[in-house]
Design an enzyme around this catalytic site. Structure first.
Site, PDB file in Angstrom:
ATOM      1  N   TYR A 144      28.316  73.945  59.123  1.00  0.00           N
ATOM      2  CA  TYR A 144      29.681  74.289  59.528  1.00  0.00           C
ATOM      3  C   TYR A 144      30.392  73.027  59.993  1.00  0.00           C
ATOM      4  O   TYR A 144      29.749  72.033  60.361  1.00  0.00           O
ATOM      5  CB  TYR A 144      29.682  75.335  60.650  1.00  0.00           C
ATOM      6  CG  TYR A 144      29.101  74.841  61.961  1.00  0.00           C
ATOM      7  CD1 TYR A 144      29.906  74.293  62.953  1.00  0.00           C
ATOM      8  CD2 TYR A 144      27.735  74.946  62.218  1.00  0.00           C
ATOM      9  CE1 TYR A 144      29.382  73.842  64.154  1.00  0.00           C
ATOM     10  CE2 TYR A 144      27.190  74.496  63.414  1.00  0.00           C
ATOM     11  CZ  TYR A 144      28.022  73.954  64.373  1.00  0.00           C
ATOM     12  OH  TYR A 144      27.489  73.515  65.563  1.00  0.00           O
ATOM     13  N   ARG A 147      20.865  81.045  59.873  1.00  0.00           N
ATOM     14  CA  ARG A 147      22.221  80.856  59.347  1.00  0.00           C
ATOM     15  C   ARG A 147      22.827  79.540  59.829  1.00  0.00           C
ATOM     16  O   ARG A 147      23.860  79.111  59.312  1.00  0.00           O
ATOM     17  CB  ARG A 147      23.119  82.025  59.732  1.00  0.00           C
ATOM     18  CG  ARG A 147      23.236  82.231  61.206  1.00  0.00           C
ATOM     19  CD  ARG A 147      23.966  83.509  61.589  1.00  0.00           C
ATOM     20  NE  ARG A 147      23.735  83.856  62.968  1.00  0.00           N
ATOM     21  CZ  ARG A 147      24.286  83.263  64.013  1.00  0.00           C
ATOM     22  NH1 ARG A 147      25.122  82.264  63.813  1.00  0.00           N
ATOM     23  NH2 ARG A 147      24.024  83.651  65.240  1.00  0.00           N
ATOM     24  N   HIS A 207      20.335  82.076  75.608  1.00  0.00           N
ATOM     25  CA  HIS A 207      21.067  83.330  75.438  1.00  0.00           C
ATOM     26  C   HIS A 207      20.156  84.565  75.455  1.00  0.00           C
ATOM     27  O   HIS A 207      20.309  85.494  74.655  1.00  0.00           O
ATOM     28  CB  HIS A 207      21.892  83.299  74.154  1.00  0.00           C
ATOM     29  CG  HIS A 207      22.575  81.992  73.893  1.00  0.00           C
ATOM     30  ND1 HIS A 207      23.002  81.162  74.910  1.00  0.00           N
ATOM     31  CD2 HIS A 207      22.872  81.348  72.732  1.00  0.00           C
ATOM     32  CE1 HIS A 207      23.553  80.059  74.383  1.00  0.00           C
ATOM     33  NE2 HIS A 207      23.475  80.152  73.075  1.00  0.00           N
ATOM     34  N   ASP A 243      28.521  77.716  77.163  1.00  0.00           N
ATOM     35  CA  ASP A 243      28.467  77.520  75.709  1.00  0.00           C
ATOM     36  C   ASP A 243      29.752  76.893  75.166  1.00  0.00           C
ATOM     37  O   ASP A 243      29.994  76.918  73.960  1.00  0.00           O
ATOM     38  CB  ASP A 243      28.168  78.819  74.952  1.00  0.00           C
ATOM     39  CG  ASP A 243      27.748  78.565  73.506  1.00  0.00           C
ATOM     40  OD1 ASP A 243      27.077  77.546  73.241  1.00  0.00           O
ATOM     41  OD2 ASP A 243      28.105  79.375  72.614  1.00  0.00           O
TER      42      ASP A 243
END
Length: 310
Positions: free
Chosen positions: A51, A132, A183, A262
């Site tokens: 990304y 991913r 998380h 985050d």
């Protein structure tokens, strides 16, 4: 001059106007999970990234730190930078002792390179198992890295999804270093908080040397409501479906929980939270002053700045 890559379509920019939290963070609060993205013109993103984010550099991070009332940061290497830790290390060095770093390294890293990272303020490495986001690395490579960093007193930060824990926990338990889980292991919050999946995660924490980040409700939520800035007060009870999971972790492991924002919230496409409201979420999951102080100050200081006053 190298041309800059455009941001991945559909992925949201961080929210530039965070509200002032109603909850006052205790002095010495540590944000143990945040990132820096570039700026791309100064710190190019890795060619193999999956990304391209917007810029979110150290100056923006430190401005948010001061706005929220955070004292220190732990800056985690972002996957968009691969194993080039330059942006993260630059941010840690620029913080004047108020930041630590978590690096991404390859198994062929030398002892000299590790010592240089340690001197810069790095205290751990991150292993990402979310398919991913990264191509998964062979377990042997990761074990090699863990063995190399163990003499430095570092730990391994783990990012995985709860459904994958059964196939991973044996490997995790074999690592010769403390573990920090991002998380809450990404639980499926549509399942019961006392059901077998989350209970298995908690027993994994209990049976190993594991710390847990009570972070990223905006990623875990299914029903919300989201922490969005809405004059005059925003959303006072955000992410109610995540709260029981976070409360259970804090209640069962009060001395091994950590908190983080985050920021700048990579890979979000649904909504971008108001970081001020994420601070206001803290008292919903750490319900006593003692729990909050351990979560925000005592625990992270002991892990990242042992022996230092706060």
């Amino acid at each position: 001059m190298t041309s800059l890559s455009p941001k991945t379509p559909g992925w949201l920019d961080w929210y530039a106007g965070p509200s002032t939290p109603a909850f006052r963070l205790p002095p010495g609060t540590v944000d143990t999970h945040c990132h820096v993205f570039g700026p791309q013109a100064e710190f190019p993103f890795a060619p193999e990234r999956k990304y391209t984010p917007c810029d979110g550099g150290k100056d923006d991070l430190f401005a948010l730190r001061d706005h929220l009332g955070v004292a220190r940061n732990v800056i985690v290497q972002a996957t968009c930078h691969g194993a080039d830790n330059s942006a993260m290390v630059d941010a840690v060095r620029s913080a004047g002792g108020r930041a630590r770093g978590i690096a991404t390294v390859r198994p062929d890293i030398t002892d000299g390179e590790l010592l240089a990272l340690d001197a810069a303020g790095v205290r751990g490495v991150r292993f990402n198992f979310v398919r991913r986001l990264v191509d998964t690395s062979p377990a042997d490579d990761l074990l090699t890295v863990a063995k190399k960093v163990a003499p430095l007193g570092w730990h391994v930060v783990l990012y995985f999804e709860s459904a994958d824990l059964p196939e991973l926990e044996g490997f995790f338990g074999s690592l010769p270093v403390p573990l920090v889980v991002d998380h809450m292991g990404r639980p499926d919050v549509t399942r019961p908080v006392d059901g077998p999946q989350f209970t298995r995660f908690l027993r994994f924490v209990e049976d190993n040397d594991v710390w847990v980040k009570v972070s990223c409700p905006e990623r875990l939520t299914v029903t919300g409501p989201p922490a969005l800035h809405d004059e005059p007060h925003g959303e006072p009870h955000a992410y109610t479906d995540v709260v029981p999971f976070a409360r259970r972790v804090v209640a069962e492991f009060p001395d091994r929980v950590l908190w983080g924002t985050d920021w700048p919230h990579p890979n979000l496409t649904d909504h971008m939270p108001d970081d001020g409201l994420l601070v206001d979420h803290v008292p919903h999951v750490a319900v006593t002053a003692e729990q909050r102080h351990k979560l925000l100050v005592t625990n992270p200081m002991g892990l990242y700045w042992p022996g230092e006053d706060y």
